[in-house]
Motif scaffolding. Structure first.
Motif, PDB file in Angstrom:
ATOM      1  N   GLN A   1       0.748  -1.165   0.040  1.00 54.33           N
ATOM      2  CA  GLN A   1       0.171   0.016  -0.166  1.00 54.33           C
ATOM      3  C   GLN A   1       1.362   1.552   0.250  1.00 54.33           C
ATOM      4  N   ARG A   2       2.215   1.417   0.727  1.00 56.83           N
ATOM      5  CA  ARG A   2       3.130   2.401   0.246  1.00 56.83           C
ATOM      6  C   ARG A   2       3.559   2.698  -0.645  1.00 56.83           C
ATOM      7  N   GLY A   3       3.524   1.144  -2.037  1.00 58.65           N
ATOM      8  CA  GLY A   3       3.880   2.336  -3.096  1.00 58.65           C
ATOM      9  C   GLY A   3       5.121   1.167  -3.354  1.00 58.65           C
ATOM     10  N   ALA A   4       5.395  -0.141  -2.573  1.00 60.68           N
ATOM     11  CA  ALA A   4       6.924  -0.820  -2.446  1.00 60.68           C
ATOM     12  C   ALA A   4       6.867  -1.977  -3.343  1.00 60.68           C
ATOM     13  N   ALA A   5       7.551  -2.524  -4.670  1.00 53.17           N
ATOM     14  CA  ALA A   5       7.536  -2.785  -5.939  1.00 53.17           C
ATOM     15  C   ALA A   5       7.479  -4.320  -5.523  1.00 53.17           C
ATOM     16  N   GLN A   6       8.097  -4.857  -4.774  1.00 53.28           N
ATOM     17  CA  GLN A   6       8.409  -6.631  -4.554  1.00 53.28           C
ATOM     18  C   GLN A   6       9.045  -6.664  -2.549  1.00 53.28           C
ATOM     19  N   PRO A   7       7.817  -6.496  -2.004  1.00 47.33           N
ATOM     20  CA  PRO A   7       8.008  -6.147  -1.166  1.00 47.33           C
ATOM     21  C   PRO A   7       7.679  -7.694  -0.287  1.00 47.33           C
ATOM     22  N   SER A   8       8.844  -7.952   0.864  1.00 45.42           N
ATOM     23  CA  SER A   8       8.898  -9.049   1.663  1.00 45.42           C
ATOM     24  C   SER A   8       8.724  -9.114   2.941  1.00 45.42           C
ATOM     25  N   ALA A   9       8.790 -10.331   3.639  1.00 38.72           N
ATOM     26  CA  ALA A   9       9.005 -10.436   5.540  1.00 38.72           C
ATOM     27  C   ALA A   9       9.065 -11.493   5.793  1.00 38.72           C
ATOM     28  N   GLN A  10      10.491 -11.643   6.383  1.00 42.21           N
ATOM     29  CA  GLN A  10      11.210 -12.673   6.896  1.00 42.21           C
ATOM     30  C   GLN A  10      10.696 -12.966   8.702  1.00 42.21           C
ATOM     31  N   PHE A  11      10.664 -13.678   8.284  1.00 42.25           N
ATOM     32  CA  PHE A  11      10.942 -14.560  10.640  1.00 42.25           C
ATOM     33  C   PHE A  11      11.045 -16.108  10.726  1.00 42.25           C
ATOM     34  N   VAL A  12      11.408 -16.350  11.373  1.00 46.16           N
ATOM     35  CA  VAL A  12      12.207 -17.484  12.005  1.00 46.16           C
ATOM     36  C   VAL A  12      11.606 -17.816  13.083  1.00 46.16           C
ATOM     37  N   THR A  13      11.062 -19.427  12.918  1.00 45.45           N
ATOM     38  CA  THR A  13      10.459 -20.236  13.417  1.00 45.45           C
ATOM     39  C   THR A  13      10.660 -21.465  13.915  1.00 45.45           C
ATOM     40  N   SER A  14       9.649 -22.046  14.509  1.00 50.64           N
ATOM     41  CA  SER A  14      10.309 -23.534  15.412  1.00 50.64           C
ATOM     42  C   SER A  14       8.854 -24.668  14.912  1.00 50.64           C
ATOM     43  N   SER A  15       9.943 -25.372  14.014  1.00 49.96           N
ATOM     44  CA  SER A  15       9.168 -27.092  13.680  1.00 49.96           C
ATOM     45  C   SER A  15       8.643 -27.814  15.306  1.00 49.96           C
ATOM     46  N   ARG A  16       7.557 -28.330  15.192  1.00 45.86           N
ATOM     47  CA  ARG A  16       7.044 -29.382  16.143  1.00 45.86           C
ATOM     48  C   ARG A  16       8.365 -30.037  16.064  1.00 45.86           C
ATOM     49  N   ALA A  17       9.573 -30.525  15.951  1.00 48.74           N
ATOM     50  CA  ALA A  17      10.180 -31.492  15.850  1.00 48.74           C
ATOM     51  C   ALA A  17      11.810 -30.386  16.357  1.00 48.74           C
ATOM     52  N   GLY A  18      11.578 -29.438  16.439  1.00 45.13           N
ATOM     53  CA  GLY A  18      12.312 -28.593  17.434  1.00 45.13           C
ATOM     54  C   GLY A  18      13.092 -28.458  16.752  1.00 45.13           C
ATOM     55  N   GLN A  19      13.320 -27.895  15.361  1.00 46.05           N
ATOM     56  CA  GLN A  19      14.142 -27.507  14.291  1.00 46.05           C
ATOM     57  C   GLN A  19      14.242 -25.898  14.107  1.00 46.05           C
ATOM     58  N   LEU A  20      15.234 -25.498  13.156  1.00 42.43           N
ATOM     59  CA  LEU A  20      14.742 -23.889  12.991  1.00 42.43           C
ATOM     60  C   LEU A  20      14.563 -23.329  11.859  1.00 42.43           C
ATOM     61  N   LEU A  21      13.604 -22.510  11.619  1.00 37.89           N
ATOM     62  CA  LEU A  21      13.095 -22.363  10.569  1.00 37.89           C
ATOM     63  C   LEU A  21      13.167 -20.749  10.037  1.00 37.89           C
ATOM     64  N   ARG A  22      14.071 -20.346   9.442  1.00 35.26           N
ATOM     65  CA  ARG A  22      13.762 -18.782   8.382  1.00 35.26           C
ATOM     66  C   ARG A  22      13.220 -19.166   7.686  1.00 35.26           C
ATOM     67  N   VAL A  23      12.276 -18.440   7.110  1.00 36.59           N
ATOM     68  CA  VAL A  23      11.262 -18.519   6.431  1.00 36.59           C
ATOM     69  C   VAL A  23      10.792 -17.028   5.749  1.00 36.59           C
ATOM     70  N   GLN A  24      10.969 -16.328   4.036  1.00 31.58           N
ATOM     71  CA  GLN A  24      11.009 -15.592   3.820  1.00 31.58           C
ATOM     72  C   GLN A  24       9.458 -14.562   2.898  1.00 31.58           C
TER      73      GLN A  24
ATOM     74  N   ASN B   1      15.987 -24.609   6.693  1.00 32.40           N
ATOM     75  CA  ASN B   1      16.211 -25.297   8.155  1.00 32.40           C
ATOM     76  C   ASN B   1      17.438 -24.186   8.694  1.00 32.40           C
ATOM     77  N   ILE B   2      18.014 -23.580   9.746  1.00 28.07           N
ATOM     78  CA  ILE B   2      18.797 -23.407  10.212  1.00 28.07           C
ATOM     79  C   ILE B   2      19.273 -23.292  11.399  1.00 28.07           C
ATOM     80  N   THR B   3      19.040 -24.808  11.790  1.00 29.68           N
ATOM     81  CA  THR B   3      18.989 -25.225  13.411  1.00 29.68           C
ATOM     82  C   THR B   3      20.846 -26.125  12.491  1.00 29.68           C
ATOM     83  N   ARG B   4      21.018 -26.532  12.094  1.00 28.82           N
ATOM     84  CA  ARG B   4      23.004 -26.618  12.036  1.00 28.82           C
ATOM     85  C   ARG B   4      23.454 -25.108  12.203  1.00 28.82           C
ATOM     86  N   GLU B   5      23.242 -24.513  11.480  1.00 26.57           N
ATOM     87  CA  GLU B   5      24.302 -23.074  11.689  1.00 26.57           C
ATOM     88  C   GLU B   5      24.114 -22.448  12.792  1.00 26.57           C
TER      89      GLU B   5
END
Length: 723
Positions: A219-242, A268-272
């Motif tokens: 709405q502010r006019g960005a051409a290709q906006p994106s969002a990023q978050f980090v969450t954990s799966s039910r198996a306890g692994q960390l995921l970076r999501v864009q 999957n950033i668990t190992r990192e």
């Protein structure tokens, strides 16, 4: 088998009519006679009653046979012809292999009707083929774009999932499939699939917040906006999501917030994270330890600079300096060793065709040194599991040292299988080297020209869990280095599509899901063609769950948008916890050795329940399979509450005049090839194909919604069966 009421009536009606006619005629005759005449007639007929009854029975049987035959020719056969023609009308391409039914004894008019229907079907097929050719020609460009997209998605090394605004998955790539397998102890089939909800993996509020952020930036006019978050799966692994937005092409040009879906890119950033945490811990320990050591060193140096310091004190402070230097050296060595170990495991092992590795090694050796390289005795079908980058470095380093220190101009690569391992040889003729030299090369850092690596050949070999040695063949005047490497193992079981009919390219996408309606509508009111289904089957130790029979295998396939998703199947053997009767093994082919070590029903049933969530269950003779599942509800805590459809009952609704509604008989009527019969997944896939053929036949009878289909099924004779 259910008796045909019309056929029974046709057989009994002539005898009944003959009896009524005889009784009626006798009554009329008796009414016209005087009492004396009636007595005389009765006295004359009484001794002959048995003969009259026998004559009536013979005549009734003869007329019943003729009536039954007439019913078969004039009623039953035309009805079956009508059902077959209806199936032909609904899905002509699938049933053209099966001729329209026409018994030899049919009347000429019926045979003429069959001929007319066949001619009309051929004309329809010709018109359909012509239209199909034109459609294929017009859609060729679109198909090329879809193929390019599928190829691109297949080659991406990042996990990509595309969802509509309801969170339903409409596209994913093979990398995402592998990623979700790692997130689930049962293979991930219950988490990822077309039409499934992404909220089975990610928190709905987290995704909604990211989507809101993307919309605000649009709405502010960005051409290709994106969002990023980090969450954990039910198996306890960390995921970076864009997250990136998918715009609605029908939206007005100025309406930037109009979205039709979103794209998720997963990593999957668990190992990192673990490596970074360990690196931070080491750096913190080094920093804190060094700060204390430097303080002690500074104090000791200050004291040593005093001119009047006595010898004993000087020696004490010198000892402090030596101990602190030793302590700092140990910490630095530990950090360096950790960095080297991290470097050794930076590149993952990957499955690679042995021929490709050898060809890459030949190019790498010749490009990095003055050595000419060739290949001989290479097994063409051998697959390896290797860190190709490190292995190519090791081969090039050894070849370069042979050229620099011993003047070797030619080397040869060989690749052969040796049991469960693979021999990769770097061989040369002429000047041999000593074992001590080979050992030194193995343990020293690899160098090729000006390029140096902190890794050694030994590090590379340890990374592969293999072995390395030097060997001489005096008779052939040949010497070689031999790498013992792991062979890529075949998958434990073939995909169902390896033995059953499938397309050449897996379908990991369905763009029609962008047009999915609101998910809140009641299932019962929704059309059959709009629902998602899980078609399943079970193999069991016997037929009576109440008497201790158990499930041996569960197989299931999903139907989304009228397509059987053969790449999203559920197939799992189950340890029944009891013996398998020998009489059943030839039927289902499951032996005690096959289920040994397999998970029990307590693990398998929750995974299947997750796989079937948000769908309608479909099975052939579903009451049998559902009874086995219901018997395990108390033990597993899993309850299947979704609606259930039975193809046995639906076939009886769609084609009530057919003699058999067994799965093979229905498949034969529709021209569906029967493969993988009496395996859980094979039967599930066959049932799915049958179900798709039944939907248009039900629609022709005015049965369009789930509630209508269930009500019609419950009115059939087969619905009275129970288990």
């Amino acid at each position: 088998m259910k008796a045909d009421a019309g056929e029974l009536a046709a057989a009994l009606a002539p005898g009944a009519l003959l009896a009524l006619a005889g009784l009626g005629a006798g009554g009329l005759l008796a009414a016209t006679l005087a009492p004396a005449e009636r007595e005389a007639l009765g006295a004359m007929l009484a001794p002959r009653a048995a003969l009259l009854l026998l004559a009536w029975a013979a005549l009734a049987i003869a007329l019943g046979v003729l009536g039954r035959r007439a019913h078969a020719v004039w009623v039953r056969q035309p009805a079956r012809l009508a059902e077959a023609a209806q199936a032909l009308l609904a899905d002509g391409d699938a049933v053209r292999k099966q001729p329209l039914p026409a018994a030899a004894a049919c009347a000429s008019s019926a045979r003429a009707l069959v001929d007319v229907a066949e001619r009309l079907a051929r004309q329809r097929d010709a018109l359909r083929a012509d239209i199909g050719a034109k459609v294929r020609e017009a859609a060729r460009g679109i198909e090329q774009e879809r193929s390019r997209l599928a190829a691109l998605m297949s080659e991406l090394t990042q996990s990509v999932i595309v969802c509509n605004l309801d969170g339903r998955i409409l596209l994913y790539n093979p990398r995402a499939r592998l990623q979700f397998r790692a997130l689930s102890p049962t293979g991930g089939a219950e988490l990822l699939g077309l039409g499934r909800s992404i909220y089975a993996v990610f928190d709905r509020q987290l995704v909604a917040h990211a989507l809101e952020s993307v919309q605000q930036r649009l709405q502010r006019g960005a051409a290709q906006p994106s969002a990023q978050f980090v969450t954990s799966s039910r198996a306890g692994q960390l995921l970076r999501v864009q997250m990136a937005a998918v715009r609605d092409p029908s939206a007005a040009p100025g309406d930037a917030a109009q979205l039709s879906g979103f794209v998720l890119m997963l990593h999957n950033i668990t190992r990192e994270f673990e490596q970074d945490a360990e690196r931070d811990r080491l750096l913190h320990a080094l920093t804190e330890g060094s700060r204390a050591s430097l303080g002690s060193l500074q104090a000791a140096v200050d004291m040593l600079e005093l001119p009047d310091l006595d010898p004993s004190a000087r020696e004490r402070f010198l000892r402090v300096v030596r101990e602190e230097v030793r302590s700092m050296t140990a910490r630095l060595q530990s950090l360096a060793a950790n960095a080297s170990e991290s470097l050794k495991t930076r590149w993952p092992l990957e499955e690679m065709l042995g021929e490709d590795l050898v060809q890459a090694a030949l190019r790498h050796i010749e490009a990095r040194s003055q050595v000419r390289a060739s290949a001989a005795d290479v097994d063409p079908g051998l697959w390896l599991r290797v860190d190709s980058y490190a292995l190519l470095q090791a081969l090039a380093s050894l070849a370069a040292r042979l050229a620099e220190e011993f003047g070797v101009a030619r080397v040869q690569l060989r690749l052969r299988r040796e049991g469960e391992r693979v021999h990769l040889d770097l061989a040369w003729n002429g000047t041999p080297i000593s074992t001590e030299t080979a050992t030194a090369w193995e343990s020293s850092p690899m160098t090729v020209g000006d390029d140096a690596s902190p890794l050694s050949v030994r590090d590379v070999v340890e990374r592969h869990g293999g072995a390395f040695w030097f060997q001489r063949e005096r008779a052939r005047q040949e010497a070689f280095f031999r790498f013992l490497l792991p062979r890529a193992q075949p998958q434990e079981q073939l995909e169902a599509t390896a033995v059953l009919r499938s397309d050449s390219r897996p379908e990991y996408y369905d763009f029609d899901l962008f047009r999915s309606g609101a998910q809140g509508r009641e299932l019962g009111e929704r059309r059959l063609v709009d629902l998602a289904y899980t078609v399943f089957d079970t193999e069991t130790t016997g037929l009576d769950p109440a008497q201790g029979d158990e499930i041996l295998q569960i197989g299931a396939a999903r139907i989304v948008n009228g397509k059987v998703l053969r790449q999203e199947c559920f197939e799992q053997l189950v340890d029944p916890g009891r013996s398998i009767p020998a009489a059943g093994i030839p039927i289902h082919g499951i032996t005690p050795a096959m289920v040994a070590g397999q998970p029990g029903i307590g693990q398998v049933l929750p995974a299947f329940h997750a796989f079937a969530s948000d769908t309608v269950l479909v099975a052939h003779n579903a009451a049998f399979d559902m009874r086995f599942l219901q018997m395990k509800e108390a033990a597993t805590g899993v309850c299947f509450e979704q609606p259930v459809l039975d193809t046995l009952l639906l076939s009886a609704v769609a084609s009530p005049k057919q003699a058999s509604h067994e799965l093979e008989a229905i498949a034969a009527r529709f021209g569906i090839p029967v493969l993988g019969r009496h395996t859980a997944l094979g039967d599930a896939l066959l049932t799915a194909e049958v179900f798709l053929r039944l939907i248009p036949l039900l629609a022709a009878q005015g049965i369009h919604t789930l509630d209508q289909a269930r009500e019609a099924a419950q009115r059939t004779w087969y619905a009275r069966l129970s288990y």
